[in-house]
Design a protein around this motif. Structure first.
Motif, PDB file in Angstrom:
ATOM      1  N   GLU A   1     -11.098 -14.848  20.627  1.00 13.69           N
ATOM      2  CA  GLU A   1     -12.150 -14.945  21.637  1.00 13.69           C
ATOM      3  C   GLU A   1     -11.782 -16.114  22.541  1.00 13.69           C
ATOM      4  N   THR A   2     -12.132 -15.991  23.799  1.00  9.78           N
ATOM      5  CA  THR A   2     -11.837 -17.069  24.728  1.00  9.78           C
ATOM      6  C   THR A   2     -13.122 -17.809  25.066  1.00  9.78           C
ATOM      7  N   PRO A   3     -13.210 -19.083  24.690  1.00  6.22           N
ATOM      8  CA  PRO A   3     -14.406 -19.850  25.054  1.00  6.22           C
ATOM      9  C   PRO A   3     -14.417 -20.131  26.557  1.00  6.22           C
ATOM     10  N   GLN A   4     -15.622 -20.087  27.147  1.00  9.03           N
ATOM     11  CA  GLN A   4     -15.714 -20.336  28.594  1.00  9.03           C
ATOM     12  C   GLN A   4     -15.525 -21.814  28.920  1.00  9.03           C
ATOM     13  N   GLN A   5     -15.929 -22.670  27.987  1.00  8.61           N
ATOM     14  CA  GLN A   5     -15.735 -24.111  28.186  1.00  8.61           C
ATOM     15  C   GLN A   5     -15.200 -24.708  26.910  1.00  8.61           C
ATOM     16  N   GLY A   6     -14.624 -25.901  27.074  1.00  6.93           N
ATOM     17  CA  GLY A   6     -14.151 -26.608  25.898  1.00  6.93           C
ATOM     18  C   GLY A   6     -12.655 -26.526  25.768  1.00  6.93           C
ATOM     19  N   ASP A   7     -12.128 -27.326  24.875  1.00  6.46           N
ATOM     20  CA  ASP A   7     -10.687 -27.378  24.720  1.00  6.46           C
ATOM     21  C   ASP A   7     -10.281 -27.209  23.274  1.00  6.46           C
ATOM     22  N   ILE A   8      -9.079 -26.693  23.125  1.00  7.22           N
ATOM     23  CA  ILE A   8      -8.541 -26.465  21.789  1.00  7.22           C
ATOM     24  C   ILE A   8      -7.199 -27.174  21.706  1.00  7.22           C
ATOM     25  N   PHE A   9      -7.056 -27.953  20.659  1.00  7.67           N
ATOM     26  CA  PHE A   9      -5.799 -28.673  20.465  1.00  7.67           C
ATOM     27  C   PHE A   9      -5.187 -28.220  19.150  1.00  7.67           C
ATOM     28  N   PHE A  10      -3.925 -27.864  19.217  1.00 11.01           N
ATOM     29  CA  PHE A  10      -3.204 -27.493  18.003  1.00 11.01           C
ATOM     30  C   PHE A  10      -2.071 -28.495  17.804  1.00 11.01           C
ATOM     31  N   HIS A  11      -2.130 -29.261  16.728  1.00  9.39           N
ATOM     32  CA  HIS A  11      -1.187 -30.359  16.521  1.00  9.39           C
ATOM     33  C   HIS A  11      -1.121 -31.240  17.760  1.00  9.39           C
ATOM     34  N   GLY A  12      -2.262 -31.481  18.340  1.00  6.16           N
ATOM     35  CA  GLY A  12      -2.328 -32.341  19.512  1.00  6.16           C
ATOM     36  C   GLY A  12      -1.970 -31.677  20.829  1.00  6.16           C
ATOM     37  N   GLU A  13      -1.472 -30.448  20.756  1.00  3.84           N
ATOM     38  CA  GLU A  13      -1.075 -29.744  21.969  1.00  3.84           C
ATOM     39  C   GLU A  13      -2.261 -28.950  22.517  1.00  3.84           C
TER      40      GLU A  13
ATOM     41  N   VAL B   1      -4.398 -26.249  24.529  1.00  4.18           N
ATOM     42  CA  VAL B   1      -4.265 -24.873  25.030  1.00  4.18           C
ATOM     43  C   VAL B   1      -4.460 -24.890  26.543  1.00  4.18           C
ATOM     44  N   LYS B   2      -3.525 -24.222  27.234  1.00 12.21           N
ATOM     45  CA  LYS B   2      -3.574 -24.215  28.702  1.00 12.21           C
ATOM     46  C   LYS B   2      -4.383 -23.008  29.179  1.00 12.21           C
ATOM     47  N   TRP B   3      -5.170 -23.233  30.208  1.00  5.55           N
ATOM     48  CA  TRP B   3      -6.038 -22.180  30.730  1.00  5.55           C
ATOM     49  C   TRP B   3      -5.712 -21.891  32.180  1.00  5.55           C
ATOM     50  N   HIS B   4      -6.043 -20.684  32.592  1.00  7.82           N
ATOM     51  CA  HIS B   4      -6.167 -20.438  34.028  1.00  7.82           C
ATOM     52  C   HIS B   4      -7.280 -19.428  34.252  1.00  7.82           C
ATOM     53  N   THR B   5      -7.720 -19.347  35.494  1.00  8.26           N
ATOM     54  CA  THR B   5      -8.878 -18.507  35.775  1.00  8.26           C
ATOM     55  C   THR B   5      -8.422 -17.244  36.488  1.00  8.26           C
ATOM     56  N   LYS B   6      -8.878 -16.122  35.938  1.00 14.83           N
ATOM     57  CA  LYS B   6      -8.516 -14.845  36.544  1.00 14.83           C
ATOM     58  C   LYS B   6      -9.805 -14.035  36.674  1.00 14.83           C
ATOM     59  N   ARG B   7     -10.123 -13.630  37.879  1.00  9.70           N
ATOM     60  CA  ARG B   7     -11.369 -12.903  38.156  1.00  9.70           C
ATOM     61  C   ARG B   7     -12.566 -13.603  37.514  1.00  9.70           C
ATOM     62  N   HIS B   8     -12.686 -14.883  37.802  1.00  8.46           N
ATOM     63  CA  HIS B   8     -13.817 -15.709  37.347  1.00  8.46           C
ATOM     64  C   HIS B   8     -13.871 -15.844  35.833  1.00  8.46           C
ATOM     65  N   GLN B   9     -12.817 -15.424  35.135  1.00 14.34           N
ATOM     66  CA  GLN B   9     -12.819 -15.584  33.690  1.00 14.34           C
ATOM     67  C   GLN B   9     -11.681 -16.504  33.288  1.00 14.34           C
ATOM     68  N   ARG B  10     -12.013 -17.424  32.397  1.00 15.72           N
ATOM     69  CA  ARG B  10     -10.984 -18.328  31.943  1.00 15.72           C
ATOM     70  C   ARG B  10     -10.190 -17.652  30.828  1.00 15.72           C
ATOM     71  N   ILE B  11      -8.883 -17.615  30.967  1.00 13.26           N
ATOM     72  CA  ILE B  11      -8.047 -17.059  29.905  1.00 13.26           C
ATOM     73  C   ILE B  11      -6.860 -17.990  29.657  1.00 13.26           C
ATOM     74  N   PRO B  12      -6.272 -17.923  28.456  1.00 14.50           N
ATOM     75  CA  PRO B  12      -5.112 -18.766  28.184  1.00 14.50           C
ATOM     76  C   PRO B  12      -3.976 -18.398  29.130  1.00 14.50           C
ATOM     77  N   SER B  13      -3.291 -19.382  29.649  1.00 12.82           N
ATOM     78  CA  SER B  13      -2.275 -19.097  30.663  1.00 12.82           C
ATOM     79  C   SER B  13      -0.879 -18.962  30.061  1.00 12.82           C
ATOM     80  N   ASP B  14      -0.705 -19.443  28.851  1.00 15.12           N
ATOM     81  CA  ASP B  14       0.643 -19.427  28.272  1.00 15.12           C
ATOM     82  C   ASP B  14       0.667 -18.531  27.026  1.00 15.12           C
ATOM     83  N   LYS B  15       1.178 -17.317  27.219  1.00 11.99           N
ATOM     84  CA  LYS B  15       1.181 -16.353  26.107  1.00 11.99           C
ATOM     85  C   LYS B  15       2.013 -16.840  24.928  1.00 11.99           C
TER      86      LYS B  15
END
Lengths: 269, 295
Positions: free
Chosen positions: A67-79, A81-95
């Motif tokens: 699921e993609t949260p609309q707000q907030g951040d996720i860190f995995f081992h300090g890294e 998650v990168k986001w970008h917005t597509k059609r007003h929806q935030r989705i992860p930008s790096d597959k």
């Protein structure tokens, strides 16, 4: 190195496997998560409890980006998650980043979700082979070991539909272990099982906890939460109402809401 | 002397043996190969079209999705026979028109004059002085394309439905383990799709077999053509005169088709149980792509 179980909560930043910060998730008008923070450090066993619809499964699914949260951040081992917005929806930008994270956060599902067209062993070695590019013989060897470990070493060449629910869930746990993940995510692993089968799955989870594996477990099983967890989170209406050690949460309950929940779930009162 | 030298003197079985081996009968037997060739070429093409159509319909790219939907729904709404009559003529004219434009650019007259479609000699497809087999192959190729278009659309419908029938959780699990979309599609989605697609595809194969006499409609000398030709009554003018035997010839075709569909049914039953996802009822049956039991 296996970590000691029930390790102290105070951990250094480098030990943080997964961190969620200010997670918001809504479906249309319905706000399911209203700003959640969660930190899982190496060796933590976090139990998430709460009534149905409290958002605990959604939070777990946000953690590996099912699921993609609309707000907030996720860190995995300090890294982050990168986001970008597509059609007003935030989705992860790096597959690649998403896949790398998922491969490191193996999930165990309520309905097991073993791939029906594969034998149990094939289920276990599928992702190690296709995702981790593991050598087939090595993957098979590890697969057999893991299936033996969860007590179904004799079921390698059976199909999921030939197994009982408890066996299927144990196979699913072996499948998750085969990824040698940094953390394991359990989405109500025992809810689809009757009590007898439940016990055998709980035993396996308990063993994993004793080995010091990092786990986040969404569960309705208060006893398992109490026995297994190092940290318990109580979610209600999309917010964390109370959290702490099992002892704090179950024996020294502060909030009225949690008291009520524990009473109605019948295990503690 | 030769066995069948003078048919008028032959009797009984010997007459029959000679009758059934005349050059025309040999053409009749060969025409069975036409049917098999049609099936052998059409079936894989239909599967590719079916996959293509289904994937197009599921595509994220809107124009591709529209194309896939247009293709599958258009064919569904038109009687097969109309398509079989329309496609070869349309294709034939299209190809000849294109060749006309390329090979005879000096002719400025429109190709449609009144109600007639006229192209220059060099643009004829095949050329009017080509050998008979070229003509036959060309019309056979057009027939294959017509069959593939029609049945490809049906297959696309079946495969589209089967792809949708695979539980979402199975695919989500694959993604949760880090499989790419492509890996999820080919390793989980497609293998599980078969169990839902096979009943429909089996049905489609039967319909395809039973549609092969449409070759006759397209002017191809297939088994129906020869059965009619050979079965019709032959006067004393012919080497082997006989009354109207079409009943027997068509009976032979009937048996042929019955055998073919019966055999197909057997094979599909085998496939269906092989690709079944429910192994609980029959634990000992052969495994799908079993892992060799290496220690």
């Amino acid at each position: 190195m296996p970590q000691s179980p029930r390790r102290n909560q105070s951990v250094t930043q480098s030990d943080t496997v997964l961190a969620l910060r200010g997670i918001h998730k809504s479906y249309g008008e319905l706000d399911v998560l209203k700003g959640i923070d969660l930190t899982a450090s190496r060796g933590d066993v976090i139990a998430m409890i709460g009534s149905s619809g409290s958002g605990k499964s959604t939070l777990l699914r946000c953690a590996n980006l099912l699921e993609t949260p609309q707000q907030g951040d996720i860190f995995f081992h300090g890294e982050q998650v990168k986001w970008h917005t597509k059609r007003h929806q935030r989705i992860p930008s790096d597959k690649h980043q998403v896949r790398r994270m998922r491969a490191n956060l193996s999930m165990v599902f309520q309905q097991f979700n073993l791939w029906a067209h594969m034998t149990v062993l094939q289920n276990v070695i599928e992702a190690p082979q296709t995702v981790l590019k593991k050598d087939p013989d090595e993957a098979r060897e590890l697969g057999r070991q893991l299936l033996t470990k969860v007590g179904i070493g004799d079921k390698c060449d059976q199909y999921p539909s030939q197994l009982s629910g408890g066996q299927q869930q144990r196979a699913a746990i072996a499948r998750a272990l085969a990824m040698e993940p940094a953390a394991m995510l359990f989405d109500e692993p025992t809810s689809a099982l009757d009590p007898e089968l439940e016990a055998e799955v709980v035993r396996v989870i308990q063993t994993l906890a004793e080995e010091g594996r990092t786990m986040i477990i969404v569960t309705h099983d208060m006893k398992m939460a109490y026995d297994v967890a190092t940290h318990v989170i109580f979610l209600h209406d999309g917010v964390i109402v109370e959290e702490g050690t099992p002892d704090q949460v179950f024996n020294n309950t502060r909030s009225a809401r949690l008291k009520q929940f524990l009473q109605s779930s019948g295990t503690f009162g | 002397m030769e066995y069948c030298a003078d048919p008028s003197t032959l009797e009984g079985l010997r007459w029959l043996a000679c009758y059934l081996t005349t050059p025309k009968h040999q053409l009749f037997y060969l025409s069975f190969l036409t049917v098999f060739a049609l099936l052998a070429i059409t079936a894989p093409v239909v599967m590719i079209m079916g996959f293509g159509g289904a994937i197009a319909r599921k595509s994220q790219i809107a124009p591709l999705r529209w194309l896939g939907t247009l293709y599958t729904s258009m064919v569904r709404g038109v009687p097969d026979i109309i398509f079989f009559l329309f496609v070869p003529i349309a294709l034939d004219q299209l190809v000849e028109y294109a060749r006309h434009k390329i090979k005879c650019p000096h002719i400025t007259d429109p190709v449609y004059r009144g109600s007639e479609f006229i192209v220059c000699e060099a643009a004829k497809m095949p050329l009017s002085d080509s050998a008979a087999w070229v003509h036959n192959t060309w019309s056979f190729a057009l027939a294959v394309i017509a069959f593939s278009l029609v049945f490809g659309a049906f297959a696309a419908n079946t495969i589209f439905g089967a792809l949708n029938a695979v539980p979402h959780s199975q695919l989500e699990t694959a993604r949760a383990f880090g499989l790419t979309e492509k890996q999820t599609f080919w390793r989980i989605h497609v293998p599980q799709m078969w169990t839902y697609a096979l009943p429909g595809l089996s049905n489609l194969w039967m319909i395809l077999i039973k549609a092969t006499p449409l070759l006759f409609l397209l002017g191809i000398e297939d088994i129906v053509y020869w059965a009619r030709e050979l079965g019709g009554s032959k006067t004393g003018y012919f080497q082997y005169p006989h009354p109207d035997w079409r009943l027997w010839y068509f009976l032979a075709l009937l048996v042929f088709y019955l055998l073919l569909t019966w055999l197909s049914g057997k094979i599909f039953n085998r496939l269906t149980s092989r690709y079944s996802l429910d192994h609980s009822s029959n634990p000992t049956k052969p495994l799908l792509k079993p892992i060799e039991a290496g220690r």
